[in-house]
Design an enzyme around this catalytic site. Structure first.
Site, PDB file in Angstrom:
ATOM      1  N   LYS A   9      70.206-127.840  23.831  1.00  0.00           N
ATOM      2  CA  LYS A   9      70.940-128.958  24.424  1.00  0.00           C
ATOM      3  C   LYS A   9      70.122-130.248  24.415  1.00  0.00           C
ATOM      4  CE  LYS A   9      73.373-125.806  27.575  1.00  0.00           C
ATOM      5  NZ  LYS A   9      74.666-125.843  26.884  1.00  0.00           N
ATOM      6  N   SER A  10      68.898-130.186  23.894  1.00  0.00           N
ATOM      7  CA  SER A  10      68.028-131.364  23.922  1.00  0.00           C
ATOM      8  C   SER A  10      68.609-132.558  23.170  1.00  0.00           C
ATOM      9  CB  SER A  10      66.642-131.003  23.373  1.00  0.00           C
ATOM     10  OG  SER A  10      65.979-130.111  24.242  1.00  0.00           O
ATOM     11  N   THR A  22      60.348-125.471  21.290  1.00  0.00           N
ATOM     12  CA  THR A  22      60.933-124.363  22.031  1.00  0.00           C
ATOM     13  C   THR A  22      60.558-123.048  21.358  1.00  0.00           C
ATOM     14  OG1 THR A  22      62.982-123.569  23.036  1.00  0.00           O
ATOM     15  CG2 THR A  22      63.158-124.466  20.802  1.00  0.00           C
ATOM     16  N   LYS A  61      55.681-122.367  21.068  1.00  0.00           N
ATOM     17  CA  LYS A  61      54.937-123.134  22.064  1.00  0.00           C
ATOM     18  C   LYS A  61      53.428-122.904  22.013  1.00  0.00           C
ATOM     19  CE  LYS A  61      58.694-123.853  25.338  1.00  0.00           C
ATOM     20  NZ  LYS A  61      59.110-123.853  26.754  1.00  0.00           N
ATOM     21  N   ASP A 108      56.822-128.709  30.762  1.00  0.00           N
ATOM     22  CA  ASP A 108      57.564-127.635  31.434  1.00  0.00           C
ATOM     23  C   ASP A 108      57.176-127.513  32.905  1.00  0.00           C
ATOM     24  OD1 ASP A 108      59.240-126.748  29.421  1.00  0.00           O
ATOM     25  OD2 ASP A 108      57.823-125.271  28.646  1.00  0.00           O
ATOM     26  N   GLY A 147      56.249-115.379  28.075  1.00  0.00           N
ATOM     27  CA  GLY A 147      56.155-116.329  26.970  1.00  0.00           C
ATOM     28  C   GLY A 147      55.548-117.648  27.404  1.00  0.00           C
ATOM     29  N   GLY A 148      55.690-118.663  26.533  1.00  0.00           N
ATOM     30  CA  GLY A 148      55.091-119.967  26.806  1.00  0.00           C
ATOM     31  C   GLY A 148      55.638-120.617  28.055  1.00  0.00           C
ATOM     32  N   GLY A 187      69.103-123.370  34.608  1.00  0.00           N
ATOM     33  CA  GLY A 187      68.107-123.818  33.651  1.00  0.00           C
ATOM     34  C   GLY A 187      68.237-125.274  33.250  1.00  0.00           C
TER      35      GLY A 187
END
Length: 289
Positions: A17-18, A64, A68, A108, A135-136, A254
């Protein structure tokens, strides 16, 4: 006219969605620039960054899954947050005296904490978070929570990896690890009095995302009064959030983290803070379409 631009990279990338977020802000501010999505595989990552390094119109990119950590060897410098977390979600291109440098940042942490900070202004007897994923994004979340004095239980398919993350990011902290499968089955654990405590459950994994396996989390593992926070954005209202809300828990989706971290990156790319005076209501309405 060729415009300056930034991008988001990942594999897959179609769900991101960025572009909608950044182009909404660009349009609102009247900035002549563009923001795109680029599908970049692990094999093509080094080549992608080498080409963009030579493009003076490229302002940088968001990073993403699953890149990362993989991008880090190809960068010239890491800012403090990225170095501490050991993951990069934003890269900016800086040119000075003919020398181009790619700078790795982690936004983040700030994005994740944005909706939580008002709650953490109040002192608590005890702060605890169950973080699901290794994860990252999980690394950034662990670092952000540890800074706020939150004891973390980090759960993953490989508890040894979870322990290594905790030991690397906050070796002095009294944190714990668990196998992700531990939370799938009901528990009859009798939680003590949670008055004055802060309890958080975070899905920091891709589980529950459209096209991914479901996240198996039985709500009996959440203390009374817990806040459920799912960083998955596709869909924004995940099965975990629906179940938690139906059981009376407070939830955070989110999009909160995504918009918060994007705001920091936007200013780095385009030199202006994004318009957020409406509390992101207009942007959220756009993303819901």
């Amino acid at each position: 006219m060729t415009l300056p631009y930034a991008e988001v990279i990942g594999d897959p990338i179609v769900q991101s969605k960025s572009p909608a977020i950044h182009n909404y802000w660009l349009g609102t501010l009247g900035i002549a620039a563009d923001y795109r999505a680029a599908h970049v595989t692990a094999e093509g990552l080094e080549s992608y960054l080498a080409k963009r390094r030579e493009d003076p119109l490229w302002r940088g990119c968001n990073v993403t899954m699953p890149h990362k950590q993989a991008v880090m060897p190809f960068l010239d410098r890491l800012e403090i947050g990225a170095e501490m977390v050991g993951a990069v979600n934003t890269i900016t291109r800086r040119e000075r005296s003919g020398e181009v440098r790619l700078i790795g940042t982690n936004t983040d942490m700030a994005g994740f904490m944005e909706p939580l900070l008002p709650m953490l202004e109040t002192p608590h007897y005890f702060r605890m978070a169950r973080v699901l994923g290794t994860g990252g994004a999980a690394r950034a979340i662990v670092a952000a929570l540890a800074e706020q004095g939150v004891m973390v239980v980090l759960a993953g398919r490989d508890p040894a990896k979870a322990r290594a993350i905790l030991d690397e990011i906050d070796p002095e902290g009294e944190h714990h690890v668990a196998d992700l499968s531990h939370f799938a089955d009901p528990t009859d654990f009798a939680f003590d009095d949670r008055e004055g405590c802060f309890d958080l459950v975070v899905n920091a994994s891709p589980l529950g995302m459209a096209g991914q396996p479901p996240l198996l989390f039985d709500l009996t593992h959440a203390p009374p009064g817990s806040i459920f926070y799912d960083i998955v954005t596709y869909p924004a209202d995940t099965p975990l959030l629906q179940a938690a809300r139906g059981a009376g828990f407070r939830t955070i989706d989110g999009l909160s983290m995504l918009i918060g971290q994007a705001a920091v990156a936007f200013e780095k790319f385009f030199g202006s803070p994004p318009p957020r005076d409406d509390g992101d209501a207009g942007l959220r309405a756009l993303l819901a379409k």
